[in-house]
Design an enzyme around this catalytic site. Structure first.
Site, PDB file in Angstrom:
ATOM      1  N   ARG A 157      14.560  58.216  18.294  1.00  0.00           N
ATOM      2  CA  ARG A 157      15.841  57.520  18.274  1.00  0.00           C
ATOM      3  C   ARG A 157      15.655  56.103  17.745  1.00  0.00           C
ATOM      4  NH1 ARG A 157      18.694  58.346  22.799  1.00  0.00           N
ATOM      5  NH2 ARG A 157      19.819  56.392  22.783  1.00  0.00           N
TER       6      ARG A 157
ATOM      7  N   LYS B 249      25.102  54.240  25.220  1.00  0.00           N
ATOM      8  CA  LYS B 249      26.537  54.117  25.482  1.00  0.00           C
ATOM      9  C   LYS B 249      26.811  53.682  26.914  1.00  0.00           C
ATOM     10  CE  LYS B 249      27.524  58.102  23.849  1.00  0.00           C
ATOM     11  NZ  LYS B 249      28.194  59.356  23.464  1.00  0.00           N
TER      12      LYS B 249
ATOM     13  N   GLU C  24      29.103  62.998  22.689  1.00  0.00           N
ATOM     14  CA  GLU C  24      29.949  63.164  23.859  1.00  0.00           C
ATOM     15  C   GLU C  24      31.015  62.068  23.792  1.00  0.00           C
ATOM     16  OE1 GLU C  24      28.065  62.848  27.705  1.00  0.00           O
ATOM     17  OE2 GLU C  24      29.979  63.220  28.704  1.00  0.00           O
TER      18      GLU C  24
END
Ligand code: ATP
Ligand code: MG
Length: 557
Positions: A261, A271, A36
């Site tokens: 992750r 982020k 994104e």
């Protein structure tokens, strides 16, 4: 590990091998990396990039870069550009570039189709009512009073939603699945919501925006992705992913697989949190060398090869595990060790006057750039003069037994130069050492004594006459605790106050002056450094990439 070694096997590779052998999807392996554009890429993303691009490369497949840009509030073209730069810097090129926002029309058509099949409805409850109606993990949800609207009414409302007739929040489109489903995501998830907002790519063309779960899987399916690789937090979304691609009528739709992750000690990889560090001024920007972003690591002096090797070393697994910082630093050192020249820099200078060296003489000494175990060639001249600087820490007035560096009456070797002996210590009124008076032995040029006498220590130095003033930025861990997200306190409370120490008065040998920004070195005995973009032509700035070894702190006497 070099790039030429075979990639390590993992459970995803095994599945892909089977896909290819059985031609499961009837098309070549196709993966995608779907950021994104709401922030810069970090090293966690690099793990995902290496996985997706690596599989496409190794199995003659395709890989798309797709921007999952469905949230007009947070996205920006500057992030798109930065992400593209970073993926290329990491060494990868995508086959196709896509934007979920280009699929808004297709997604809307799918939405109408779902409504027509009775598989979606317009709900006019507010956000809170919807949340309450969803139930809990132990209690089933309650159907919305609008759940049984007719297809005609739903279609009419949906079209008017799109036409902009309603304010934000007046209605939403929901999938019509099962309000008692054990997976709470399946309790009639939201598909489209009204947002009268400007989108960085679509402008004001849309006032309804798809939710992530609605857009993501269908974007994969539209692109013909075969394996949709994502991190574990999307595990519960797999049911809706499968439901949507099936109900939308895709044949051989993509299959989602989740992997753990990347989490690394002493940093955060989110982020949202990195954005806070930038916005609240805790760091100088997305490319601050303390940031785990690719832009930050690049400016820190880390190479793409080191990051790819690191990704290979940690592998890909189903189970979450934190990676210790030394694992990353090892990959960085391993890579730099084999490629960067060694030069001399003194961070905390102490002046030495060689009392028996001619006043105005400067001689040029040969110094190889690489040690014997690095298969690279090259050397430069290093100027030597009557006054030189050594590290303050390389002298002790009253040394312990094991201190093999300079002390009153002791002899050491100056790297590539001469043996010198400390004759006297000069102090200021405050009793601080300001200078050492030493003698050099002219017969030891190059560092060896013809009479065979030995010295215990070799230290680095810089000519006072020819040395260059430099600023050196010593970077360290961004946080002072291994897991800054472990407790309830805000993660910014555990930032490391010493994560940046600026050394203003460093001296460096003049050979580095002509080198371009981004040049990397090992400063002998000190660490790996990179020339920063803030350098002026006559005053370079160096960032410390990594120390020579993690036990350095302990080694300092
Ligand atoms: P963040 O939590 O940092 O915002 P994200 O998942 O929200 O990350 P996206 O831009 O949506 O950010 O992520 C793009 C891709 O990168 C996704 O497929 C995501 O799973 C993957 N990814 C994100 N963070 C990590 C990580 N720490 N380790 C591995 N993959 C990651
Ligand atoms: Mg996310």
């Amino acid at each position: 590990m070099s790039d030429s070694t075979a990639p390590r096997n993992n459970f995803i590779r095994e599945l892909v091998v089977e896909d290819v052998e059985t031609n499961r999807f009837g098309r070549p392996l196709t993966t995608r990396f779907p950021p994104e554009p709401n922030g810069f890429l970090h090293i966690g993303h690099a793990k995902s990039i290496c996985l997706n691009f690596g599989l496409a490369r190794d199995f003659n497949g395709k890989v798309n870069l797709r921007f999952d840009d469905t949230n007009p509030a947070t996205e920006d073209i500057k992030y798109v550009e930065a992400i593209k730069d970073d993926v290329r810097w990491l060494g990868f090129e995508w086959n196709e570039e896509h934007y979920a926002s280009d699929y808004f029309e297709q997604l809307y058509e799918i939405a109408e189709r779902l409504v027509s099949k009775g598989k979606a409805y317009v709900d006019s409850q507010n956000e809170e009512q919807i949340r309450e109606g969803r139930g809990t993990v132990i209690a089933p949800g309650t159907p919305s009073p609008y759940r049984n609207r007719s297809v005609e009414e739903n279609l009419d409302l949906l079209r008017r939603m799109r036409a902009g007739e309603f304010p934000d929040g007046a209605h939403v489109l929901r999938a019509r699945i099962d309000m008692a489903h054990p997976n709470m995501i399946m309790r009639d998830p939201l598909l489209l919501r009204i947002r009268h907002a400007h989108h960085y790519r679509r402008g004001d063309a849309w006032c309804i925006y798809p939710l992530y779960d609605f857009a993501h899987g269908l974007s994969d399916a539209i692109e013909g992705i075969t394996r949709s690789l994502c991190t574990l937090e999307f595990k519960d979304s797999r049911d809706i992913y499968d439901w949507l691609v099936r109900e939308a009528g895709f044949e051989n739709p993509p299959i989602q697989i989740e992997f753990a992750r990347l989490e690394i000690d002493y940093t955060v990889l989110s982020k949202r949190k990195l954005l806070r560090l930038v916005n609240e001024g805790f760091v100088a920007g997305w490319d601050d060398p303390r940031m785990p972003t690719l832009a930050g690591l690049r400016r820190r002096g880390v190479t793409p090869e080191a990051i790819r090797n690191f990704a290979d070393t940690i592998g890909v697994a189903r189970k979450p595990a934190r990676v210790e910082l030394p694992t990353f630093e090892h990959a960085v050192r391993d890579d730099l060790n084999m490629r960067v020249p060694r030069v001399m820099a003194v961070l905390k200078p102490l002046k030495i006057v060689l009392t028996n060296y001619p006043e105005d003489e400067v001689e040029e000494l040969d110094a190889p750039y690489y040690p014997h175990d690095v298969p690279l060639e090259g050397s430069r001249k290093v100027p030597f003069s009557r006054e030189i600087y050594i590290e303050r820490d390389d002298f002790m007035e009253d040394p312990p037994k094991k201190f093999f560096r300079l002390a009153p009456g002791r002899e050491v070797r100056l790297r590539y130069a001469y043996l010198i002996t400390c004759q006297s210590v000069v102090k200021n009124d405050a009793g601080e050492i300001v200078e050492l008076q030493c003698t050099y032995d002219p017969a030891t040029r190059g560092g060896d004594a013809p009479d065979g006498r030995r010295v215990q220590g070799t230290i680095h130095w810089v000519s006072a006459a020819r040395g260059v003033d430099a600023e050196v930025r010593l970077y360290d861990k961004l946080f002072s605790v291994p897991d800054p997200e472990a407790d309830d306190a805000d993660f910014t409370t555990s930032l490391n106050a010493e994560s940046l120490v600026v050394v203003e008065g460093a001296k460096v040998e003049p050979s580095v002056l002509a080198d371009p920004i981004g040049s990397k070195y090992q400063f002998e005995r000190t660490g790996y450094f990179v020339k920063d973009q803030d350098s002026a032509p006559d005053r370079p700035v160096f960032n410390r990439t990594v120390t020579l070894r993690d036990s350095w702190a302990k080694m300092k006497v």
